[in-house]
Each structure stands twice: as structure tokens, then as C-alpha cells.
Design a protein around this motif. Sequence first.
Motif, mmCIF file in Angstrom:
data_model
loop_
_atom_site.group_PDB
_atom_site.id
_atom_site.type_symbol
_atom_site.label_atom_id
_atom_site.label_comp_id
_atom_site.label_asym_id
_atom_site.label_seq_id
_atom_site.Cartn_x
_atom_site.Cartn_y
_atom_site.Cartn_z
ATOM 1 N N ASN A 116 16.386 20.665 52.063
ATOM 2 C CA ASN A 116 16.432 20.124 53.429
ATOM 3 C C ASN A 116 16.193 18.617 53.458
ATOM 4 N N LEU A 117 15.292 18.140 52.625
ATOM 5 C CA LEU A 117 15.074 16.689 52.573
ATOM 6 C C LEU A 117 16.318 15.974 52.038
ATOM 7 N N LYS A 118 16.945 16.578 51.036
ATOM 8 C CA LYS A 118 18.176 15.989 50.492
ATOM 9 C C LYS A 118 19.296 16.028 51.539
ATOM 10 N N LYS A 119 19.341 17.122 52.281
ATOM 11 C CA LYS A 119 20.376 17.261 53.302
ATOM 12 C C LYS A 119 20.167 16.242 54.417
ATOM 13 N N ALA A 120 18.899 16.013 54.781
ATOM 14 C CA ALA A 120 18.609 15.009 55.812
ATOM 15 C C ALA A 120 19.061 13.633 55.330
ATOM 16 N N GLY A 132 11.872 22.188 58.556
ATOM 17 C CA GLY A 132 12.915 22.770 59.402
ATOM 18 C C GLY A 132 13.422 24.087 58.846
ATOM 19 N N ALA A 133 13.128 24.298 57.568
ATOM 20 C CA ALA A 133 13.439 25.550 56.880
ATOM 21 C C ALA A 133 14.734 26.186 57.364
ATOM 22 N N MET A 134 14.771 27.496 57.425
ATOM 23 C CA MET A 134 16.000 28.157 57.894
ATOM 24 C C MET A 134 15.968 28.296 59.421
ATOM 25 N N GLU A 135 14.767 28.493 59.937
ATOM 26 C CA GLU A 135 14.667 28.876 61.350
ATOM 27 C C GLU A 135 15.179 27.770 62.267
ATOM 28 N N VAL A 136 14.613 26.582 62.122
ATOM 29 C CA VAL A 136 15.027 25.480 62.988
ATOM 30 C C VAL A 136 16.473 25.107 62.694
ATOM 31 N N GLN A 154 16.480 19.967 62.519
ATOM 32 C CA GLN A 154 16.024 20.119 61.135
ATOM 33 C C GLN A 154 16.116 18.780 60.399
ATOM 34 N N THR A 155 17.201 18.069 60.636
ATOM 35 C CA THR A 155 17.362 16.763 59.988
ATOM 36 C C THR A 155 16.228 15.827 60.418
ATOM 37 N N TYR A 156 15.921 15.844 61.705
ATOM 38 C CA TYR A 156 14.821 14.994 62.185
ATOM 39 C C TYR A 156 13.497 15.393 61.533
#
Lengths: 157, 308
Positions: free
Chosen positions: B90-94, B49-53, B61-63
Amino acid sequence: MTHRPRRSIEEITDRTDRIIGAPTEALAASAPALADELLAMGEDVLDAWLIGKGQTPTAELSEGFRLLAQHRQAARGNPSFNACRETCRELVYHHNLIRLSPTGEDAPRNIRLGAMVLRHLALFVEGKLVADGLGDFCCSSRPIRQGEQAELKTEAL
Amino acid sequence: MGEQKYKKVAYYPGCALESSGHAYNASTKAVGKELGLDLVEIDNWNCCGAMEVKNIDPKIQTYLSARNLSITEEMGFDTVMAPCNGCYHNLKKAEYDLSHDAKSVEVNDRLSQKAGHKTYEPGKVETIHALDWLKHAVGEEEIARRVKNSLKGLKVANYYGCMYTRPRHIFPEKDKGPGSESTAKPHFMDDILAAAGAQNVDFPLKTACCGGAHSLSDSDTSTKLVLNILTTAEACGADVIATECPTCHTGLEMHQIRAEKVMGRKTHVKILYFTQLLGMALGLSPNKVAVQENFSDARPLLKEKGLA
């Protein structure tokens, strides 16, 4: 609250460049004053951000430093500002290093490093201010803030 | 001897490590192999999901990140290693969002069902960074024992970037005292490279922003930020800046060149992934850890230091 005239970010980056390039003897001769000046310029940088956001910069201290209280104020509701949290703390750290040993042989080096840290803070905040008129600069936390208000595009999926 | 559970983990390289960060991918795998660690790339992974999504819709991005965690779990792993700071973040944030935000849970469930895979439930998979992996699976003592070509004499500024430690709340395992990573003063890379013989310099900008997200849209600001990181590292006496993020690494390399071309400011400090430095210390050739792929040509320095 500061009563001295605030310096602009441009003036601050110019001044940091001059400090970094100054002869070692000159830095050694004015170490305590330069330590205080670097810290005061850091406060000016955060003032620029807070005023730009329509806030009144705090006069309070956090852990004994107004800069850290300002950072806390600036990051409230705006997590992307945490990207300069450690930069502010490093500026305080270098201020303390110089103040603890103003005549030490490391003082000029610490002044230069403190000025480089300040320059980073100034560039970071300037970037945030310029990007799109108080727009977002930092990539990492923007969605965390946006997520609270964003209309979910996922509704359509 | 390190923790057994990290000796074989799922591997999520992410998009950058298949493109601009290829040298990081190659050197990470080479180091793992040399140390007897198993990395099993997760099947059919997708962008985190990087920054763009994330900037369009954080729930998507979480999904996207959760899907990778779901595949990891389906493959029978409880740990996934992501060397890229952006992917790791991002994985940690999800993981955090799915534990704390009902709307994220609902969106993840709906999209997972629509995509036809198991919905990821938080707590099933631990996401770790390459630094956690080497620190916990091997540890400094074992690294020091395995060193064949010490980094002795090489002065290193360890640069962690801004996403490895921020925001603090998505990294609950950090700041837990001795043995854990610090969000204010990260040290895992320092520890690992010191074990390999490097002389770490005290670098005050180790978590400062490199302007990576605006590398193209606001190049001048990014160049100024990078130039300040480079000159500060040099002022600290560093020969090399060690990186652990492909975005930071590419930004430092490209803006080092741009600073010289556009601003006439030449800097000499070299930029290498920490896995490249560690790999060479373990006796791997510079080619094996893809030093030749770096824009910042460190080969003359490495030769001078007896590493190449």
C-alpha cells in the motif's frame, strides 16, 4: 483453438487428485501424455474464466503457449488476475521439465508438482468464479481496477 | 558490509504486527538489534488503508498511506521499512499513485490540509520491505559470518505471497538485473536463509494466492488454497514454510488447523516467519523470536534440528 471437449473445474480438480495419488510407475509410463494433459487442463481452467466473462478465449500463443496468451487475455483490464500469472508460468515450466526429460527419474515428481500447480490454478479461478458470480477474489489489485470508475467518497470529505 | 543508508531506517509495523503478527514484530526487532541495525518506529502512525478502506475508496487508502510517509519525512528519514506485505504494497502503491494520478494528488493534498499535516510529495521517502532491509543493510556475506547456529539440515519452502511482487508497476526497483529482486521468481528470502545455512527447496507456489482476503468470507476456498500450498511444500521436501507476511502466515496457520478439522487432511510442515528462522540462526533463543506465539508448533522440529 481447442476442439476437444473442455473439462469442468470440478473434473479437473478430481483428475489432478488422481494424478497426484497415482503410483510412480504409472506416472513414469505416461509422462509425455500427462505433461500435455496438465497443460490442456490449465487451458480449460482459463477458458472457464474467459467464457464466464463473456469473452472468446484466444487461440493465439504467447511465448509458444496458449495458456500464457489466455492469461494475458484474462488479465487485460483485470489486474487481479495477475495473482495467478506465476502459477500459469509454473505450469508451463513443469510441462517443459517433463517434456525435456520424460524418462528421467524426476519425471514422476515433476508430474505431481505440475498437478499441484494446476490444482492451485483451478482452486484460484474457482474461488474467483464462485465468490460473487465473477466477483472479486483477490485483495491486492481490486481497487486499482475500481479506481478508474469509482465515485470518490472523498468528495464528501 | 551492506549499505549504510539502510542501517538506520524508519519503521512502520502496521496494525497486523501489533496483533496477530506480533511474533513477526518481535522477531524483526530482535534480528535488527542483533545485527546492529536501528529501527525507529514512526510517530502516531495510522492504518495503511489495508483492504477495507481500499475497497471503499482507493484514494482514501492512498491518503492514509501517504500520511505515514509524510510523518516519516518529517522525522528526518528518507527510508521506511514495512515488514507486512499489505503495508509495503500500500505504501508503494501510494507512492506510485501520487506520481501518476492527478486525482490522487488532489485528494491527498486536500485531506492532508484538512488533517493539518504536510502533504506528502512522491520521491521523498523510499519504502522497503524487511527482506530489502536485511539484504541491503547487511547482506548474505555478513549474515553468514554472524551465524552462530546454522540452519543446516533444515529444508525450507520460501513463501512470498502475492502482494510482495504485484502489481509489478508499483515496484520499479525490482527486475533490474543482478542484485535486484525478481517479481517472477523472488529470491531475497531464499538468499537470506541460505546464508543462514538453510536448504531451500524448489517451491513452485512461492507467490501463489493463499486466499487471505477471503479467509473469513469464503473459508472453504481459502482452506483449499492453503492446503494445496502446504501439501505442495511437503511434496517438495520442506520441513518448514518460511513467511514474510502476517496475513499469509496467519492464513497458513489457521487453515492448516481448519483443513485437519473440517477436511480431515493433516499436514506436518511447520510455518515460521523468516525473521524467526534468521534470529535463531544468529543465536537468539526461540522465545526471543516468539516461536511460542505461533499456532504451528515448530519447537519439536527445532529441537530435533538443534535450533532449540
